[in-house]
Structures are given as structure tokens and as C-alpha cells.
Design an enzyme around this catalytic site. Structure first.
Site, PDB file in Angstrom:
ATOM      1  N   GLY A 105       1.177  -1.424  -0.507  1.00 25.62           N
ATOM      2  CA  GLY A 105      -0.056  -0.015   0.088  1.00 25.62           C
ATOM      3  C   GLY A 105       0.850   1.256  -0.334  1.00 25.62           C
ATOM      4  O   GLY A 105       0.407   1.852  -0.776  1.00 25.62           O
ATOM      5  N   ASP A 106       1.227   1.387   0.983  1.00 27.94           N
ATOM      6  CA  ASP A 106       2.575   2.496   0.816  1.00 27.94           C
ATOM      7  C   ASP A 106       3.549   2.920  -0.339  1.00 27.94           C
ATOM      8  O   ASP A 106       3.290   4.112  -0.116  1.00 27.94           O
ATOM      9  CB  ASP A 106       3.154   2.507   2.311  1.00 27.94           C
ATOM     10  CG  ASP A 106       2.530   2.589   3.209  1.00 27.94           C
ATOM     11  OD1 ASP A 106       0.874   3.321   3.978  1.00 27.94           O
ATOM     12  OD2 ASP A 106       2.551   2.667   4.628  1.00 27.94           O
ATOM     13  N   PHE A 107       3.964   1.987  -0.533  1.00 34.26           N
ATOM     14  CA  PHE A 107       5.180   1.791  -1.152  1.00 34.26           C
ATOM     15  C   PHE A 107       5.004   2.238  -2.565  1.00 34.26           C
ATOM     16  O   PHE A 107       5.173   3.049  -3.466  1.00 34.26           O
ATOM     17  CB  PHE A 107       6.194   1.723  -0.832  1.00 34.26           C
ATOM     18  CG  PHE A 107       6.928   2.076   0.471  1.00 34.26           C
ATOM     19  CD1 PHE A 107       8.013   3.337   0.829  1.00 34.26           C
ATOM     20  CD2 PHE A 107       6.963   1.164   1.870  1.00 34.26           C
ATOM     21  CE1 PHE A 107       8.052   3.535   2.152  1.00 34.26           C
ATOM     22  CE2 PHE A 107       7.153   2.142   2.896  1.00 34.26           C
ATOM     23  CZ  PHE A 107       7.819   3.233   2.526  1.00 34.26           C
TER      24      PHE A 107
END
Length: 344
Positions: A105-107
Site C-alpha cells: 500500500g504505502d510504497f
């Protein structure tokens, strides 16, 4: 200066004016806030920022989508991946879905997708001369990354429950096994010739198998057989057997091992004819493009240092725009504020 921070008090009108004064001089602004935060600050991308700088690229990154019932909710990577449908596909059969840290998700689904959008907007600006707003969110980014397994759910590759498919740990010849010393090996012997090489390395006669490897009825027997066999030797012994073969068997290396053994951290992408910085500093300026070009940056790929708010900001403003404290801006409560009489 490689990196610097300009700290600004966004709750102060003078701080907002500082942002507005900087906007005409920048190429890209990244908005990491929840929906409507910039608008409430009086820094709406379309009606304010792009009017101050028509060539500006505004990259807006949110976790959830900007619309729908989650838009105003707090969340983290695990939540964004969960509502994207991706989390439900990850994990062992009979167990809860397994969150893959904050990588998806984040990266990958977030930062990498937003970065790609910014690059595309910069390319578009080369012909149009105009900037634009780039919208990205971690839900849609994560869902896009899972396009292949999602589409494969309509066929034999991924038509079973979580953890029972070919590529998600359900297949015995595409999985991870423990060795005698407690370390692990990864097996990816999908194709027939690779599977044959796997059997040779394991010293398992093909005619001893209970049926064709494609037959899922044989998978429990194969898994039990492979589990027992890999437990008979250490990981290093399996490396000695499989290195250089076509069996698709490799050690599962830990970050500690890589660092200890001097693993060379390299840029994810190397451009052969354009400037790029290596992850690891080189003594010589010349070097193979796979190691990056130029002198590189400090660090070995496992260490890093934070950047304190405001660190190097005044030096940057002086070298970048020729601005000076007290003449062009002032420091109040740790934030830089534009002077009302300044003609920036």
C-alpha cells in the site's frame, strides 16, 4: 545541498504566504494530506497553486479514495490494502489474510504510483507547457498491482481459496521450505524442465511420485515429501546442490546476511546515458551504470539519517533564491514566514 527542510507554520497567514511565495519557483508539490486539507488552508491546487504557477505539478496522495464511505476515515497501509481486495488474496489457506508489512500500500500502490503519475505529468508538460493535478490513492494503486491474480481467478491458476493456488503457497513446487539448520529455501519449479531439475537435486526418482505434478490430488504427498527432504540438509548444503542449476531453488537470504556479506545495493533502475546517483558511494566517479553514475550518496543501503524540520532550510533559500532572513523572511515558533514588505 543534497537535502534540506523548510519548516513553515501552516496555521499562520504569514506561513501560508510563505508557501505561496515559493510556489512560482518549484516544479512539483506533493500533497500528503487527507482530502480538502489544502483547500481549507487556502492552497487549493486548481484555484490557487496552479494560478500562481501554471507549470506546477501537484501530486496528491491519499490512502483511501477521495470519494466513498472511507474518504474521511483514518487508516494505514493494512486498511487500504484490505478494502482494495488485495489483502484477502494473501496468506496461507485456513489462516487469516497476512499483511505484507507496508510494502504493497504505502510504497508500491501508493508512492510508486504517485511518482509515476508525476513523471507522466512532467512529460506532458514538455509539449503542453502546462502543469496539472495528479491524483493517486493507495486503494486503487494496490488494486492495480493485483491485476494479474485478480484476472487469473477465472482460470486454474487462481480459482481456489486463498493459499490453495499455484502462486500463493498452495502449490508444493512453488513454495518455501525449511532446511535442517532452521533456515529456508525458495522453490519455483513451475515448468516441467525446472521440476525435473528439482527432483534430480532432491534425489527423488520421478517414477516414485503418486501421479502427474499438475494433478492437485498429488500435492499433499509432494508437499510432505519435499518437506522431509529439505529438512535432511542445511541450507548451505542445498545451495551447493542447486546453485547453477535450472531447478529454480534459491536460499531465502535475510537482510542481516546480505549486509554481513557485502551485498551491493544498487538503484532499482539504471539509466545508461543520464545522470543518476548510486546508492553506495564509490571512490571513483566512473563506474558501471548498474551501480549508478556519479559519486553516489552516503550510506550502505541499510543505514539512514532523518531530516529535522527546518534543517538546512535557510541555507537552501539563500543558494536557491537568494533570500535572506529578516530581509525576505523571518523565523517565528520554528517556522519561516514571509515578510509583509518583501517583494518576492
Amino acid at each position: 545541498m543534497a537535502s534540506a527542510s523548510i519548516a513553515v507554520d501552516l496555521k499562520s497567514p504569514a506561513g501560508i504566504d510563505m508557501i505561496k511565495a515559493l510556489i512560482p519557483h518549484v516544479d512539483v508539490v506533493i500533497d500528503p494530506f487527507r482530502p480538502d486539507v489544502l483547500e481549507k488552508l487556502g492552497l487549493g491546487p486548481a484555484d490557487v497553486l496552479l494560478r500562481l504557477n501554471p507549470r506546477l505539478i501537484v501530486g496528491r496522495m491519499t490512502g483511501f479514495r477521495r470519494d466513498g464511505k472511507y474518504a474521511r476515515m483514518a487508516g494505514h497501509d493494512i486498511n487500504y490494502v484490505a478494502v482494495s481486495g488485495v489483502l484477502s488474496m494473501l496468506g496461507r489457506g485456513g489462516q487469516p489474510p497476512y499483511a505484507p508489512a507496508n510494502i504493497v500500500g504505502d510504497f508500491a500502490g501508493g508512492g510508486a504510483m504517485c511518482f509515476l503519475g508525476i513523471v507522466l505529468a512532467l512529460l506532458a508538460r514538455m509539449t503542453s507547457g502546462k502543469g496539472q493535478v495528479v491524483e493517486a490513492n493507495m486503494v486503487d494503486g494496490s488494486a492495480y498491482l493485483a491485476t494479474m491474480p485478480r484476472l487469473a481467478m477465472g482460470g486454474p491458476l487462481w480459482d481456489q481459496p486463498r493459499g490453495e493456488n499455484v502462486l500463493d503457497g498452495g502449490c508444493p513446487f512453488y513454495d518455501v521450505y525449511e532446511a535442517k539448520d532452521g533456515r529456508h529455501v525458495a522453490v519455483g519449479a513451475l515448468e516441467p524442465q525446472f521440476f525435473a531439475a528439482l527432483l534430480r537435486g532432491l534425489a527423488i526418482p520421478p517414477d516414485s511420485l503418486t501421479g502427474p505434478r499438475q494433478d492437485r490430488e498429488t500435492w499433499p504427498h509432494l508437499r510432505a515429501l519435499f518437506t522431509r527432504t529439505f529438512l535432511a540438509r542445511t541450507r548451505q548444503e542445498w545451495e551447493d546442490i542447486f546453485d547453477g542449476t535450472e531447478a529454480c531453488v534459491t536460499p531465502v537470504l535475510t537482510q542481516a546476511e546480505l549486509r554481513r556479506d557485502g551485498f551491493q545495493q544498487r538503484p532499482a533502475v539504471a539509466l545508461g546515458g543520464a545522470p543518476a546517483l548510486a546508492i553506495q558511494r564509490r571512490k571513483d566517479v566512473e563506474g558501471n551504470a548498474t551501480e549508478g553514475q556519479g559519486p553516489g550518496v552516503p550510506g550502505d543501503g541499510w543505514t539512514g539519517s532523518g531530516l529535522a524540520p527546518g534543517e538546512g532550510g535557510e541555507v537552501l533559500l539563500a543558494s536557491w533564491l537568494g533570500w535572506r532572513r529578516n530581509r525576505d523572511f523571518r523565523l517565528e515558533k520554528g517556522g519561516l514566514m514571509v515578510n509583509g514588505s518583501s517583494k518576492l
